[in-house]
Design a protein around this motif. Structure first.
Motif, PDB file in Angstrom:
ATOM      1  N   THR A 181       0.823  -1.213   0.000  1.00 42.17           N
ATOM      2  CA  THR A 181       0.000   0.000   0.000  1.00 42.17           C
ATOM      3  C   THR A 181       0.856   1.262   0.000  1.00 42.17           C
ATOM      4  N   ILE A 212       4.999   3.402  -2.789  1.00 40.25           N
ATOM      5  CA  ILE A 212       5.387   4.664  -3.421  1.00 40.25           C
ATOM      6  C   ILE A 212       6.126   5.573  -2.447  1.00 40.25           C
ATOM      7  N   GLY A 227       0.047   6.137  -8.884  1.00 45.60           N
ATOM      8  CA  GLY A 227      -0.880   5.013  -8.796  1.00 45.60           C
ATOM      9  C   GLY A 227      -2.233   5.226  -9.434  1.00 45.60           C
ATOM     10  N   SER A 244      -4.545   4.840 -12.343  1.00 46.74           N
ATOM     11  CA  SER A 244      -4.501   3.954 -13.507  1.00 46.74           C
ATOM     12  C   SER A 244      -4.886   4.682 -14.785  1.00 46.74           C
ATOM     13  N   GLY A 291      -7.158   5.059  -8.161  1.00 46.77           N
ATOM     14  CA  GLY A 291      -6.158   6.068  -7.809  1.00 46.77           C
ATOM     15  C   GLY A 291      -6.585   6.903  -6.618  1.00 46.77           C
ATOM     16  N   GLY A 303      -1.436   9.148  -3.246  1.00 41.75           N
ATOM     17  CA  GLY A 303      -0.430   8.574  -4.132  1.00 41.75           C
ATOM     18  C   GLY A 303       0.142   9.619  -5.073  1.00 41.75           C
ATOM     19  N   ALA A 315       6.093   3.181 -14.940  1.00 43.68           N
ATOM     20  CA  ALA A 315       4.838   3.361 -14.184  1.00 43.68           C
ATOM     21  C   ALA A 315       3.648   2.862 -14.985  1.00 43.68           C
ATOM     22  N   ASP A 372       1.293  -0.558 -14.392  1.00 43.18           N
ATOM     23  CA  ASP A 372      -0.160  -0.401 -14.331  1.00 43.18           C
ATOM     24  C   ASP A 372      -0.842  -1.367 -15.303  1.00 43.18           C
ATOM     25  N   SER A 420      -0.538  -4.914 -14.045  1.00 41.28           N
ATOM     26  CA  SER A 420      -1.437  -5.124 -12.915  1.00 41.28           C
ATOM     27  C   SER A 420      -2.871  -5.356 -13.398  1.00 41.28           C
TER      28      SER A 420
END
Length: 321
Positions: A13, A16, A260, A262, A268, A272, A308, A312, A315
């Protein structure tokens, strides 16, 4: 066993923020402490303030799986209009600022119109407005910089040069913008709509959400935050130039995606994005302190953005499988 899972989740979590801490330690060691000096920390806060502010609006746009490439030209145009009104027309500073912010919101609404009503892809619509308004900023003064307003209107220095104790006002303004962005996303029904549209636009429309109106609102907000960033940058530089916002959209998008949010929408958090802004700001400042070539900096930032977005996409692929 349960404690280990909790630790894993905690690290995942807050990954970052761990990256940010490691980055600070590395630059602190290699710069022999210069990086973490009080004066340099204040300098970093000033440097990140304008794209930190603009990143709030960009967060909303990317949350609905959109993009706004026009924010660099909005920042430039706001710089030119505000400075031109103060220097060439003798208009009161606060009226000039208000008029400039209204122009920024109108550009955002135009982007919203092209995306929501004309159904142009956001990439093309905002690239078109980027090109148009960058040209208009140039035409306004025939490409000449506008300066001399800091003495006539010293209040402009409030946005970036004045401080509250050791903290620059621009950093306080950025923090307020982050707080407003977090409130909108977490405490208002607008925020729930933004996430819903990004998650599934068609289902959102069927559930009664006025998707097109939300897009108008989101792009208008993006325009407003970009305009406010333009005022802060004008205050910091003390001169309006036609190239001032060129490429800033790249830094802003990198901060948001790294934080974070997306690119596929619906995922998001502002917290973040705050970390993403701090990482990119510290990376830029640290590389300058270490005398890293500007071209190498561009390569590194490009790799950070690619990494990044790549993470994403991977994921999202794992989630769908």
């Amino acid at each position: 066993m349960e404690k280990k899972v909790n630790v894993k989740n905690l690290i995942k979590t807050n990954a970052i923020w761990l990256v940010f801490i490691v980055e600070v330690l590395i630059f602190a060691i290699f710069s022999k402490g210069k990086f973490i000096s009080g004066s340099n920390i204040v300098n970093i806060l000033r440097q990140i303030s304008y794209y930190g502010i603009a990143s709030v609006g960009m967060t909303f746009v990317i949350l609905i799986a959109g993009i706004d490439l026009s924010i660099g030209s909005i920042i430039t145009l706001v710089n030119m209009i505000c400075a031109y009104m103060m220097v060439n027309m003798g208009i009161n500073i606060w009226i000039a600022i208000l008029a400039s912010l209204i122009v920024a919101v109108l550009i955002g609404l135009l982007n919203g119109f092209m995306v929501a009503t004309v159904h142009m892809p956001a990439l093309i619509a905002t690239f078109a407005s980027q090109t148009v308004f960058e040209g208009l900023a140039f035409l306004l003064t025939n490409g000449r910089p506008v300066s001399g307003f800091t003495k006539t209107y010293p209040a402009i220095n409030f946005f970036a040069r004045w401080t509250l104790g050791p903290i620059p006002w621009c950093a306080i303004i950025m923090a307020i913008c982050f707080a407003v962005g977090s409130f909108i996303l977490n405490r208002s029904y607008f925020g729930r709509y933004f996430y819903a549209i990004g998650g599934n636009e068609e289902a959102s429309e069927l559930s009664g959400i006025l998707v097109n109106k939300m897009k108008y609102l989101i792009y208008a907000l993006s325009g407003f935050f970009a305009g406010l960033a333009g005022i802060v940058l004008l205050s910091r530089s003390g001169s309006a130039q036609t190239t001032v916002g060129k490429g800033l959209e790249f830094d802003v998008i990198t901060c948001v995606v790294l934080g974070g949010v997306s690119v596929n929408g619906g995922v998001g958090r502002i917290s973040g994005v705050v970390a993403g802004v701090l990482i990119i700001g510290s990376l830029t400042n640290g590389m300058i302190l270490l005398n890293v070539s500007e071209y190498i900096q561009m390569v590194i930032k490009g790799l950070v953005l690619a990494a990044a977005v790549g993470l994403d996409c991977m994921s999202n692929k794992r989630k769908t499988n």
